[in-house]
Design a protein around this motif. Structure first.
Motif, mmCIF file in Angstrom:
data_model
loop_
_atom_site.group_PDB
_atom_site.id
_atom_site.type_symbol
_atom_site.label_atom_id
_atom_site.label_comp_id
_atom_site.label_asym_id
_atom_site.label_seq_id
_atom_site.Cartn_x
_atom_site.Cartn_y
_atom_site.Cartn_z
ATOM 1 N N PRO A 180 6.180 14.471 6.265
ATOM 2 C CA PRO A 180 6.673 13.094 6.120
ATOM 3 C C PRO A 180 5.838 12.376 5.070
ATOM 4 O O PRO A 180 4.632 12.586 4.988
ATOM 5 N N TYR A 215 5.329 8.526 3.105
ATOM 6 C CA TYR A 215 5.696 7.121 2.923
ATOM 7 C C TYR A 215 4.664 6.473 2.005
ATOM 8 O O TYR A 215 3.491 6.378 2.362
ATOM 9 N N GLU A 237 3.123 7.459 -0.794
ATOM 10 C CA GLU A 237 1.959 8.326 -1.013
ATOM 11 C C GLU A 237 1.842 8.752 -2.473
ATOM 12 O O GLU A 237 1.356 9.839 -2.764
ATOM 13 N N ASP A 240 10.139 8.851 3.417
ATOM 14 C CA ASP A 240 10.565 7.909 4.445
ATOM 15 C C ASP A 240 10.769 6.519 3.845
ATOM 16 O O ASP A 240 10.122 5.561 4.235
ATOM 17 N N ASN A 250 12.678 2.863 5.426
ATOM 18 C CA ASN A 250 11.538 3.353 6.186
ATOM 19 C C ASN A 250 11.883 3.406 7.678
ATOM 20 O O ASN A 250 12.101 2.383 8.313
ATOM 21 N N GLN A 304 7.274 7.548 10.968
ATOM 22 C CA GLN A 304 6.848 8.945 10.853
ATOM 23 C C GLN A 304 7.633 9.873 11.781
ATOM 24 O O GLN A 304 8.016 10.985 11.403
ATOM 25 N N ASP A 327 0.702 16.243 7.308
ATOM 26 C CA ASP A 327 0.725 14.952 6.623
ATOM 27 C C ASP A 327 0.743 15.119 5.117
ATOM 28 O O ASP A 327 0.254 16.110 4.587
ATOM 29 N N ALA A 328 1.274 14.096 4.442
ATOM 30 C CA ALA A 328 1.370 14.156 2.985
ATOM 31 C C ALA A 328 0.096 13.675 2.311
ATOM 32 O O ALA A 328 -0.068 13.840 1.117
ATOM 33 N N ASP A 329 -0.820 13.069 3.071
ATOM 34 C CA ASP A 329 -1.979 12.423 2.443
ATOM 35 C C ASP A 329 -3.163 13.374 2.285
ATOM 36 O O ASP A 329 -4.256 12.932 1.974
ATOM 37 N N GLN A 379 -4.872 14.835 4.494
ATOM 38 C CA GLN A 379 -5.891 14.805 5.548
ATOM 39 C C GLN A 379 -5.852 16.116 6.333
ATOM 40 O O GLN A 379 -6.863 16.582 6.826
ATOM 41 N N ARG A 407 -9.586 3.756 15.122
ATOM 42 C CA ARG A 407 -8.747 4.944 15.200
ATOM 43 C C ARG A 407 -9.283 5.997 16.179
ATOM 44 O O ARG A 407 -8.587 6.413 17.100
ATOM 45 N N ARG A 424 -9.145 10.306 4.000
ATOM 46 C CA ARG A 424 -8.062 9.960 3.093
ATOM 47 C C ARG A 424 -8.664 9.591 1.753
ATOM 48 O O ARG A 424 -9.493 8.699 1.664
ATOM 49 N N THR A 468 -3.975 4.117 5.017
ATOM 50 C CA THR A 468 -3.358 4.552 6.266
ATOM 51 C C THR A 468 -2.277 3.555 6.659
ATOM 52 O O THR A 468 -2.368 2.366 6.346
ATOM 53 N N LYS A 469 -1.240 4.031 7.337
ATOM 54 C CA LYS A 469 -0.136 3.156 7.720
ATOM 55 C C LYS A 469 -0.330 2.599 9.123
ATOM 56 O O LYS A 469 0.517 1.887 9.636
ATOM 57 N N TYR A 470 -1.427 2.995 9.766
ATOM 58 C CA TYR A 470 -1.570 2.622 11.170
ATOM 59 C C TYR A 470 -2.884 1.924 11.456
ATOM 60 O O TYR A 470 -3.861 2.089 10.762
HETATM 61 N N1 UDP Z 1 4.354 8.231 7.309
HETATM 62 C C1 UDP Z 1 5.735 8.191 7.245
HETATM 63 N N2 UDP Z 1 6.391 7.059 7.625
HETATM 64 C C2 UDP Z 1 5.722 5.949 8.074
HETATM 65 C C3 UDP Z 1 4.316 6.016 8.185
HETATM 66 C C4 UDP Z 1 3.669 7.171 7.802
HETATM 67 O O1 UDP Z 1 6.373 9.162 6.846
HETATM 68 O O2 UDP Z 1 6.366 4.948 8.391
HETATM 69 C C5 UDP Z 1 3.642 9.465 6.914
HETATM 70 C C6 UDP Z 1 2.529 9.244 5.910
HETATM 71 O O3 UDP Z 1 3.013 9.253 4.579
HETATM 72 C C7 UDP Z 1 1.608 10.398 6.190
HETATM 73 C C8 UDP Z 1 1.781 10.622 7.684
HETATM 74 O O4 UDP Z 1 3.004 9.989 8.043
HETATM 75 O O5 UDP Z 1 2.020 11.562 5.515
HETATM 76 C C9 UDP Z 1 0.616 10.059 8.474
HETATM 77 O O6 UDP Z 1 0.392 8.715 8.114
HETATM 78 P P1 UDP Z 1 -1.072 8.123 7.891
HETATM 79 O O7 UDP Z 1 -1.875 9.033 7.024
HETATM 80 O O8 UDP Z 1 -0.918 6.704 7.420
HETATM 81 O O9 UDP Z 1 -1.642 8.123 9.367
HETATM 82 P P2 UDP Z 1 -3.131 8.488 9.817
HETATM 83 O O10 UDP Z 1 -3.498 9.782 9.149
HETATM 84 O O11 UDP Z 1 -4.002 7.364 9.349
HETATM 85 O O12 UDP Z 1 -3.039 8.592 11.312
#
Ligand code: UDP
Ligand code: MG
Length: 328
Positions: free
Chosen positions: A8, A10, A12, A44, A72, A75, A95-97, A99, A133, A201, A206-208
Motif C-alpha cells: 500500500p 499513500y 510516498e 491509495d 484515499n 491502509q 510497507d512502501a516506506d 521500514q 507509537r 523512516r 508517518t500517516k499515523y
Molecule cells: N498507507 C496507505 N494509506 C493510508 C495510510 C498509509 O496506503 O491511508 C500506507 C503507507 O504509504 C505505508 C503504509 O501504509 O506504505 C504504512 O504507513 P506508515 O508508514 O505511515 O505507518 P507506520 O509505519 O508509521 O505505522
C-alpha cells in the motif's frame, strides 16, 4: 512458489525510488531461489507524484503492477484491493516506506515451508517514536493477544506471509488488517511469528499517531463480538435484555416493599423510573436480537456461507485435503 507482494502506498514519492531499487534486488533474489514473483503496489489516492512514479516504474518491470484507487481509502482498504488482485500461492504485504525489509521475505517463506499458514513479522527493534507509537502499540498487542487468545508480539507489522487459502474468505473493514492472523487462527490455521528487521523512516512522514488507538480498540471489540456471537447474536442481545428485565423486576419488588413496609411512597424513590427504563431497554434489546438473528441468517443463507470450516475429509481410508482452510 508463486509469490504476490502487496504494497500500500499513500503519498510516498520520496520513498518510492528507494523502494523500487530494493524491490529490484529482492525480486531477483527470490527468482534465483526458484520462485515466481508479482508485485502489486496500490496507490491509495496519493496527492503527490506517487502515481506518476509508479506508472514509470511499471514500464521496465514486467513483474510490477500498480493499482490506483480513486481516493484515499486507508491502509486496510488498500491492502484489500491488492489482495483481491493477487494471484500468488503466498501473499506477502509490506510497507512502501522501506521500514520493512524485502530481504526478510525468504525468512518468512522458510517458516511457511515448515507447515505454517501465517507467518507474522515481529519488529523486535522497532524504529518509531517511543511515546506515541511503540508504547501504545505494546499495550495494544498485549490486549489483542489476551482478548483473541492468539499470542503474537506485533499485530501491526505489515510484513507478514499468508497462504492464499487464509485470505480467501477474509473481508477487511476499518483498521482490521492487523487482525487477519486472528481470523486465520480461529479458523484453524497454524500461525507463527519471526523477528524481522525494521528501519527508521528515512523520507516522507508517518500517516499515523495516537488517533489510531481508539479505532483499533473498537475494531478489537467488534472482532471479539463477531467471533463469539456472529452466528448467534440473539444470545448476546438476549442475555443483556434478560439482565435488564431481571433488574427491573428487582426494582419493582423493592418499590412495593418500600411503599407498604418501608414507609416511602413510590415517588419518594427513583425506583419507578428505573423499573420503566430497565424494562424498556430489556424488551428493546431482545427485539434487536431478533433483528440481528434475521440479518445473520439472511447473510449465511443468501451468500451460501456455512457456519463451520472443514479442514479435511476422509474417503476409503484416504485423507482428502481441502486446502489448509478448505471450506468447500
Ligand atoms: N498507507 C496507505 N494509506 C493510508 C495510510 C498509509 O496506503 O491511508 C500506507 C503507507 O504509504 C505505508 C503504509 O501504509 O506504505 C504504512 O504507513 P506508515 O508508514 O505511515 O505507518 P507506520 O509505519 O508509521 O505505522
Ligand atoms: Mg511506516
Amino acid at each position: 512458489m508463486h509469490l504476490s507482494l502487496v504494497i500500500p502506498c499513500y503519498n510516498e514519492e520520496e520513498s518510492l525510488p528507494a523502494l523500487f531499487s530494493a524491490l529490484d534486488g529482492a525480486v531477483e533474489d527470490l527468482i534465483r531461489r526458484g520462485h515466481t514473483v508479482e508485485v502489486i503496489i496500490v496507490d491509495d489516492g496519493s496527492r503527490d507524484r506517487s502515481a506518476q512514479l509508479l506508472r514509470e516504474a511499471t514500464t521496465s518491470r514486467p513483474w510490477l503492477q500498480a493499482i490506483r484507487l480513486s481516493r484515499n481509502f486507508g491502509q486496510t482498504a488498500a491492502l484489500a484491493a491488492g489482495f483481491s488482485e493477487a494471484t500468488g500461492e503466498v501473499i506477502i504485504p509490506l510497507d512502501a516506506d522501506m521500514q520493512n525489509d524485502p530481504m526478510d521475505i525468504p525468512l518468512l517463506l522458510s517458516k511457511l515451508e515448515e507447515g505454517f499458514d501465517v507467518v507474522s513479522g515481529w519488529r523486535h527493534r522497532r524504529q518509531d517514536a517511543r511515546l506515541t507509537r511503540i508504547l501504545p502499540s505494546a499495550v495494544a498487542n498485549w490486549l489483542i493477544s489476551r482478548v483473541s487468545g492468539v499470542a503474537l508480539h506485533d499485530y501491526g507489522c505489515t510484513l507478514k506471509a499468508y497462504r492464499r487459502e487464509v485470505l480467501r474468505d477474509v473481508h477487511l473493514y476499518g483498521e482490521m488488517h492487523r487482525f487477519i492472523p486472528i481470523y486465520a487462527a480461529w479458523h484453524g490455521a497454524r500461525v507463527t511469528e519471526i523477528p524481522v528487521r525494521h528501519h527508521p523512516r528515512r523520507a516522507g512522514k508517518t500517516k499515523y499517531g495516537l488517533g489510531r488507538v481508539p479505532r483499533v480498540l473498537l475494531d478489537l471489540l467488534w472482532v471479539r463480538f463477531f467471533w463469539f456471537y456472529g452466528t448467534r447474536p440473539l444470545h448476546a442481545f438476549g442475555m443483556f435484555g434478560l439482565l435488564n428485565i431481571g433488574l427491573a423486576l428487582l426494582c419493582f419488588l423493592l418499590m412495593v416493599w418500600f411503599k407498604y413496609w418501608g414507609g416511602k411512597t413510590f415517588i419518594q424513590t427513583p425506583l419507578p423510573q428505573l423499573v420503566v427504563t430497565l424494562f424498556g431497554m430489556g424488551c428493546l434489546s431482545i427485539l434487536m436480537g431478533f433483528l440481528a438473528e434475521i440479518l445473520m441468517r439472511t447473510y449465511h443463507e443468501a451468500a451460501g456461507q456455512p457456519t463451520f470450516v472443514v479442514r479435511e475429509r476422509y474417503l476409503n481410508g484416504q485423507a482428502q485435503p481441502a486446502g489448509p482452510l478448505g471450506r468447500r
